[in-house]
Design an enzyme around this catalytic site. Structure first.
Site, PDB file in Angstrom:
ATOM      1  N   ASP A  16       4.509  -2.767 -11.523  1.00 29.19           N
ATOM      2  CA  ASP A  16       4.152  -3.786 -10.526  1.00 29.19           C
ATOM      3  C   ASP A  16       2.664  -3.653 -10.191  1.00 29.19           C
ATOM      4  O   ASP A  16       2.202  -2.579  -9.809  1.00 29.19           O
ATOM      5  CB  ASP A  16       5.010  -3.573  -9.266  1.00 29.19           C
ATOM      6  CG  ASP A  16       4.866  -4.706  -8.272  1.00 29.19           C
ATOM      7  OD1 ASP A  16       5.898  -5.243  -7.845  1.00 29.19           O
ATOM      8  OD2 ASP A  16       3.727  -5.050  -7.912  1.00 29.19           O
ATOM      9  N   ASP A 110       3.409 -10.585 -11.954  1.00 33.98           N
ATOM     10  CA  ASP A 110       2.813  -9.252 -11.821  1.00 33.98           C
ATOM     11  C   ASP A 110       3.792  -8.100 -11.971  1.00 33.98           C
ATOM     12  O   ASP A 110       3.415  -6.949 -11.759  1.00 33.98           O
ATOM     13  CB  ASP A 110       2.045  -9.140 -10.500  1.00 33.98           C
ATOM     14  CG  ASP A 110       2.861  -8.537  -9.376  1.00 33.98           C
ATOM     15  OD1 ASP A 110       4.046  -8.893  -9.253  1.00 33.98           O
ATOM     16  OD2 ASP A 110       2.310  -7.702  -8.648  1.00 33.98           O
ATOM     17  N   GLU A 111       5.046  -8.358 -12.310  1.00 29.37           N
ATOM     18  CA  GLU A 111       5.961  -7.220 -12.432  1.00 29.37           C
ATOM     19  C   GLU A 111       6.981  -7.432 -13.545  1.00 29.37           C
ATOM     20  O   GLU A 111       7.326  -8.556 -13.888  1.00 29.37           O
ATOM     21  CB  GLU A 111       6.670  -6.930 -11.109  1.00 29.37           C
ATOM     22  CG  GLU A 111       7.510  -8.061 -10.620  1.00 29.37           C
ATOM     23  CD  GLU A 111       8.270  -7.722  -9.347  1.00 29.37           C
ATOM     24  OE1 GLU A 111       8.940  -6.675  -9.274  1.00 29.37           O
ATOM     25  OE2 GLU A 111       8.208  -8.551  -8.422  1.00 29.37           O
TER      26      GLU A 111
END
Ligand code: TTP
Ligand code: MG
Length: 361
Positions: A16, A110-111
């Site tokens: 993350d 983003d993860e």
């Protein structure tokens, strides 16, 4: 003769990025580097997407209204997001992930979860792989990421938050019990503030409290969620990675410059939103619509959604759904109107990662 099949634990990494949008802005604009910074709208009614860690020291958070954030941190600088840049960075980090495994489940820009159980990189060490992935991200993109390494998705996701920013946390199979016992129920995905409050009122604050109870008793408090909660409190999560996560829905919404109070005004907003929804729908190839819905957010920030089965995205059907949603306003002003479409589930092997997946079939 009894043959024992040895079951080896899975190795899951959850990566993350740290304060993702804000970090990209700080990277690209050095003047933002040492000041409290948030990304979002700066109008009086807008909310923040995220903020950097300096701003977090003042209590500023994602999804907070700009007004509240400014009250907490008057010197906060709010900048508009640059989605195209975030998407580019996201594509690059996914390419980095693909150097370590083909089993990748992106959760957002983003993860992602990575299943590295069978990966030979870094002598098969998931801990070293996570370190290496974070180093690749830093060297190639000048951004930091955090990671959680664990035998399942649930623990890996929580672990990636433990040593944020720019850190990682390993929960090996023998440490899972210790890790979950002290875990606040607040941290379990699916437990929002209301459910947490309810659980607390029955004396459940940590996973240890849940472990000491029973599914039957928990069902009286949280209904169907009890089994999953009980399993999570024991660190059990048997979910596989969803290799090609498919879009389940498409939504478009707008926060209005000023609250509106009448159905006629809502209809005008629907009229404006509908062509934009169709534009976005054009980019969704080969998916079958099964539902359409309308969402209203009221000026006390409560929201409601009304849906119906539908095979097409008809503006007239949105209009028909409106009265039912509107009557729930009960006099409250409406600050946001949204339109949603739900899609039918499809063959999971179909999309983005298809080329890499051939190896797995
Ligand atoms: P997160 O990973 O939840 O947050 P973050 O990366 O900003 O911070 P952290 O270091 O705690 O991981 O979300 C990733 C990005 O998604 C975030 O930078 C902005 C966007 N986002 C929104 O637009 N709205 C939201 O409400 C949230 C939570 C995130
Ligand atoms: Mg993040």
């Amino acid at each position: 003769m009894l043959v024992m099949k040895q079951v080896t634990a899975k190795k899951i990494i959850h990566v993350d990025m740290d304060c993702f949008y804000a970090a990209v802005e700080m990277r690209d604009f050095p003047e933002y580097q040492n000041i409290p910074l948030a990304v979002g709208g700066d109008g009086p009614r807008s909310v923040l997407c995220t903020c950097n860690y300096q701003a977090r020291q003042f209590g500023v958070r994602s999804a907070m209204s700009a007004i509240k954030a400014k009250k907490l941190c008057p010197e906060l600088t709010i900048v508009h997001g640059r989605m195209a840049v975030y998407k580019e960075v996201s594509d690059h980090i996914r390419e980095i992930f693909s150097r370590y495994t083909t089993l990748i489940e992106p959760l957002s820009l983003d993860e992602a979860f990575l299943d590295v159980t069978d990966s030979n990189q870094c002598q098969g060490s998931a801990t070293l792989m996570a370190e290496q992935i974070r180093a690749d991200i830093f060297n190639e993109l000048n951004l930091t990421a955090s990671a959680g390494i664990a035998p399942n998705k649930f623990i890996a996701k929580i672990a990636s938050d433990e040593n944020k920013p720019n850190g990682q946390c390993v929960v090996s199979p023998d440490k899972v019990t210790n890790f979950v016992e002290q875990l606040s129920l607040k941290k379990i995905p699916g437990i929002g503030p209301k459910t947490f409050q309810k659980l607390q009122s029955f004396g459940f604050t940590t996973c240890a409290d849940v472990r000491a109870s029973s599914i039957v008793y928990l069902t009286t408090i949280v209904g169907k969620f009890a089994t999953s909660l009980y399993q999570k409190a024991h660190g059990i999560d048997n979910r596989e990675l969803e290799i090609s996560r498919q879009r389940k829905s498409l939504a478009i919404e707008t926060t209005l410059a000023a609250d509106i109070f009448t159905q006629a005004e809502c209809l005008l907003v629907i009229e404006e939103l509908y062509p934009k929804l169709l534009q976005r729908l054009e980019k969704v190839v080969g998916r079958k619509i099964v539902r359409q819905g309308i969402k209203l957010k009221f000026n006390d920030f409560n929201q409601t959604t009304v849906e119906q089965q539908s095979l097409v995205a008809e503006q007239s059907s949105f209009n028909v759904l409106l009265p039912k949603a509107y009557e729930r306003a009960k006099g409250r002003g409406i600050r946001l109107v949204g339109l949603t479409l739900g899609f039918a589930e499809e063959d999971k092997r179909a999309t983005e990662y298809q080329d890499k997946q051939l190896i797995l079939l």
